[in-house]
Design a protein around this motif. Structure first.
Motif, PDB file in Angstrom:
ATOM      1  N   UNK A  19      -5.448   9.385   0.409  1.00 46.13           N
ATOM      2  CA  UNK A  19      -5.777   9.024   1.787  1.00 46.13           C
ATOM      3  C   UNK A  19      -4.556   9.281   2.659  1.00 46.13           C
ATOM      4  N   UNK A  20      -4.741  10.118   3.680  1.00 42.13           N
ATOM      5  CA  UNK A  20      -3.681  10.326   4.672  1.00 42.13           C
ATOM      6  C   UNK A  20      -3.891   9.284   5.760  1.00 42.13           C
ATOM      7  N   UNK A  67      -4.886   0.591   5.361  1.00 40.33           N
ATOM      8  CA  UNK A  67      -6.349   0.449   5.468  1.00 40.33           C
ATOM      9  C   UNK A  67      -7.035   0.513   4.099  1.00 40.33           C
ATOM     10  N   UNK A  68      -6.295   1.007   3.087  1.00 41.47           N
ATOM     11  CA  UNK A  68      -6.822   1.084   1.715  1.00 41.47           C
ATOM     12  C   UNK A  68      -5.713   0.712   0.736  1.00 41.47           C
ATOM     13  N   UNK A  69      -6.111   0.315  -0.475  1.00 44.39           N
ATOM     14  CA  UNK A  69      -5.136  -0.040  -1.512  1.00 44.39           C
ATOM     15  C   UNK A  69      -4.746   1.188  -2.317  1.00 44.39           C
ATOM     16  N   UNK A  70      -3.524   1.141  -2.878  1.00 43.37           N
ATOM     17  CA  UNK A  70      -3.114   2.223  -3.759  1.00 43.37           C
ATOM     18  C   UNK A  70      -1.616   2.418  -3.747  1.00 43.37           C
ATOM     19  N   UNK A  71      -1.188   3.538  -4.335  1.00 40.07           N
ATOM     20  CA  UNK A  71       0.242   3.833  -4.425  1.00 40.07           C
ATOM     21  C   UNK A  71       0.617   4.815  -3.315  1.00 40.07           C
ATOM     22  N   UNK A  95       1.116  11.918  11.034  1.00 37.31           N
ATOM     23  CA  UNK A  95       0.657  10.982   9.989  1.00 37.31           C
ATOM     24  C   UNK A  95       1.824  10.135   9.471  1.00 37.31           C
ATOM     25  N   UNK A  96       1.508   8.990   8.865  1.00 35.07           N
ATOM     26  CA  UNK A  96       2.558   8.075   8.393  1.00 35.07           C
ATOM     27  C   UNK A  96       2.766   8.180   6.872  1.00 35.07           C
ATOM     28  N   UNK A  97       1.702   7.866   6.118  1.00 31.44           N
ATOM     29  CA  UNK A  97       1.843   7.813   4.657  1.00 31.44           C
ATOM     30  C   UNK A  97       0.613   8.427   3.987  1.00 31.44           C
ATOM     31  N   UNK A  98       0.804   8.847   2.731  1.00 32.05           N
ATOM     32  CA  UNK A  98      -0.325   9.253   1.893  1.00 32.05           C
ATOM     33  C   UNK A  98      -0.432   8.233   0.760  1.00 32.05           C
ATOM     34  N   UNK A  99      -1.634   7.708   0.579  1.00 34.14           N
ATOM     35  CA  UNK A  99      -1.865   6.674  -0.436  1.00 34.14           C
ATOM     36  C   UNK A  99      -2.862   7.217  -1.463  1.00 34.14           C
ATOM     37  N   UNK A 100      -2.488   7.125  -2.739  1.00 38.28           N
ATOM     38  CA  UNK A 100      -3.431   7.505  -3.804  1.00 38.28           C
ATOM     39  C   UNK A 100      -4.432   6.365  -3.953  1.00 38.28           C
TER      40      UNK A 100
END
Lengths: 124, 380
Positions: A19-20, A67-71, A95-100
């Protein structure tokens, strides 16, 4: 490509299992000129709703919530030197972060683009 | 992204409200007024425009009032009972910055005092006070005046500020006499036929003017000035970043009822005669602080990194001991980095002292510096 929105004005653009995350165009307009962005460390595990980053305008500091859970698998470190990118291109280069994604079902708790547009109308 | 809370109380408007809305300003509640925080260009562009050309500010929310007495000495002495500045020796057409003090020497408000230039107006003083404090100020002043001096509110007047290196050229186009005025002087004049009271002063660190006009003339004056090629409308957001770079205090943040003018590094505004004679509220504390040094002092702080340190940020020494608190902090658009001011225990107030600002739990290095952060460019 799936894009979802939180009530706190974060967006999530789903690319495969990643998730970006960034803040929406509405959010950057409300903030005004962004002068500082504080990002988490790569490898940090976040839960949905956690404070994950900070965005500061001339006037004030605001939290950005996951907005979502993950690494966290990547952060946009370019924002440290050019925070104004958040104003210029919030959905692209800003964009800020990418979350797996740890739990793809969480996406269902977020708004679609049409729902987010309706939400903006309801709060304006 | 947290939403700002909004109050349900009805907001007051200035005579220029519709013009701000027409220009596309973002309006926010400020001191009970619906005020422009920024126009579409944004705070950084507005800030830069004021430093490079001329910015036009609506500050009509501020309180304007007159003290009216039989002669200058009577009126000046009445005010001197409430403030530590020398008002008695304030010349005609001169303006002075001072503070209303409580009996403990704390600051109830800060204000500008102007003696009119016209000898026929001797016995009158013009006051400009903060919007958020004005009702309390007027009650306090009126309750403490001698019988022969009256407080007359000038709620029917608007106040515009024209600030920046091009302000003099712009205003002189419509009122040639203003070009020769020097900093902290005032004069009655006409601007394109509109009666106005102009002072060469401001809250940005730049050269410029504050222009008081009847509320019914404010729109015409605004339209005239904003149409000039060098001029842009500037909101409260840039007003705040400009004054912070200029090292100027914001009431309710950098000064309040607890802080004395000595602690606030405003000793320059207490003239020698008043320091010696006293005769103002809290003079015992102030005299003691002048003799022994205050316990804490307002200082400028330059954070090393890019993270702004906001109001309320704790200040620690190199051992991690708490030594003070930030009272104003943010990003300085002209200096291009974060800046802050705050109070520190006196031992740590010397320029060059290394301290830490605790931002979100992390101590970030900062240095005590002499203010202003951006040099003043007043017309002396």
């Amino acid at each position: 490509m799936t894009i979802r929105f939180s009530k706190d004005h974060e967006y999530v653009r789903v690319e495969g299992d990643t998730a970006v995350v960034g803040i929406t165009d509405y959010a950057q307009q409300q903030l005004g000129d962004v002068v500082y962005v504080e990002l988490p460390s790569v490898g940090k595990r976040v839960s949905q709703g956690d404070e994950t980053a900070v965005v500061e305008s001339v006037k004030a500091a605001s939290e950005v919530y996951a907005p979502v859970s993950g690494e966290v698998v990547a952060v946009n470190s370019g924002l440290e030197d050019t925070p104004g990118t958040v104003n210029e291109d919030p959905h692209g280069q800003g964009w800020f972060v990418k979350i797996k994604l740890a739990n793809a079902a969480e996406l269902d708790s977020l708004m679609s683009e049409a729902e987010y547009q309706d939400y903006l109308k309801s709060i304006s | 992204m947290a939403q700002e809370a909004t109050s349900g109380a009805p907001l007051k408007t200035t005579p220029l409200h519709s013009r701000h809305v027409a220009l596309g300003a973002r309006m926010v509640p400020f001191a009970g007024y619906d005020m422009p925080v920024q126009y579409p260009k944004g705070i950084i562009a507005e800030h830069a425009h004021t430093r490079e050309a001329a910015g036009l500010f609506d500050v009509s929310h501020m309180g304007q009032a007159f003290l009216v007495g039989p002669d200058h000495e009577t009126t000046a002495r009445a005010l001197e009972a409430l403030v530590p500045a020398d008002i008695l020796n304030l010349g005609r057409g001169k303006q002075r910055y001072t503070q209303l003090l409580n009996n403990q020497g704390g600051i109830l408000d800060d204000l500008m005092v102007t003696r009119p230039a016209d000898p026929a107006e001797d016995g009158r003083l013009m006051l400009v006070v903060n919007a958020a404090c004005k009702e309390a100020d007027y009650l306090h002043i009126a309750a403490n005046l001698p019988r022969e001096v009256r407080l007359v509110r000038a709620d029917d007047r608007a106040l515009l500020a024209l600030q920046g290196p091009k302000a003099a050229a712009v205003l002189a186009r419509h009122a040639p006499g203003v070009a020769a005025m020097s900093f902290m002087t005032a004069a009655a004049t006409t601007i394109a036929g509109l009666d106005a009271h102009v002072s060469r002063s401001g809250y940005t660190g730049e050269d410029g003017y504050e222009i008081s006009v009847g509320a019914d003339r404010a729109g015409a004056l605004w339209d005239l000035l904003v149409a000039e090629p060098e001029v842009a409308a500037i909101g409260l957001g840039a007003r705040d970043s400009l004054r912070l770079e200029a090292g100027l205090c914001l009431y309710g943040h950098d000064i309040n009822q607890e802080t004395s003018p000595v602690e606030a590094a405003l000793v320059w505004s207490i003239q020698k005669r008043r320091r010696e004679e006293g005769g103002f509220p809290g003079h015992l504390r102030i005299r003691q602080e002048l003799t022994d040094g205050p316990i804490r002092l307002r200082v400028g702080l330059l954070p090393e990194g890019r993270a702004p340190a906001r109001e309320g940020t704790q200040i620690t020494d190199e051992d991690g001991e708490l030594v003070g608190e930030v009272t104003s902090g943010g990003f300085g658009p002209t200096i291009g980095r974060p800046i802050a001011m705050g109070y520190v225990v006196c031992d740590f107030a010397k320029p060059g002292t290394k301290l830490n600002l605790v931002v979100r739990g992390k101590p970030l290095p900062a240095t005590v510096v002499t203010m202003p952060f951006v040099p003043h460019r007043y017309k002396r």
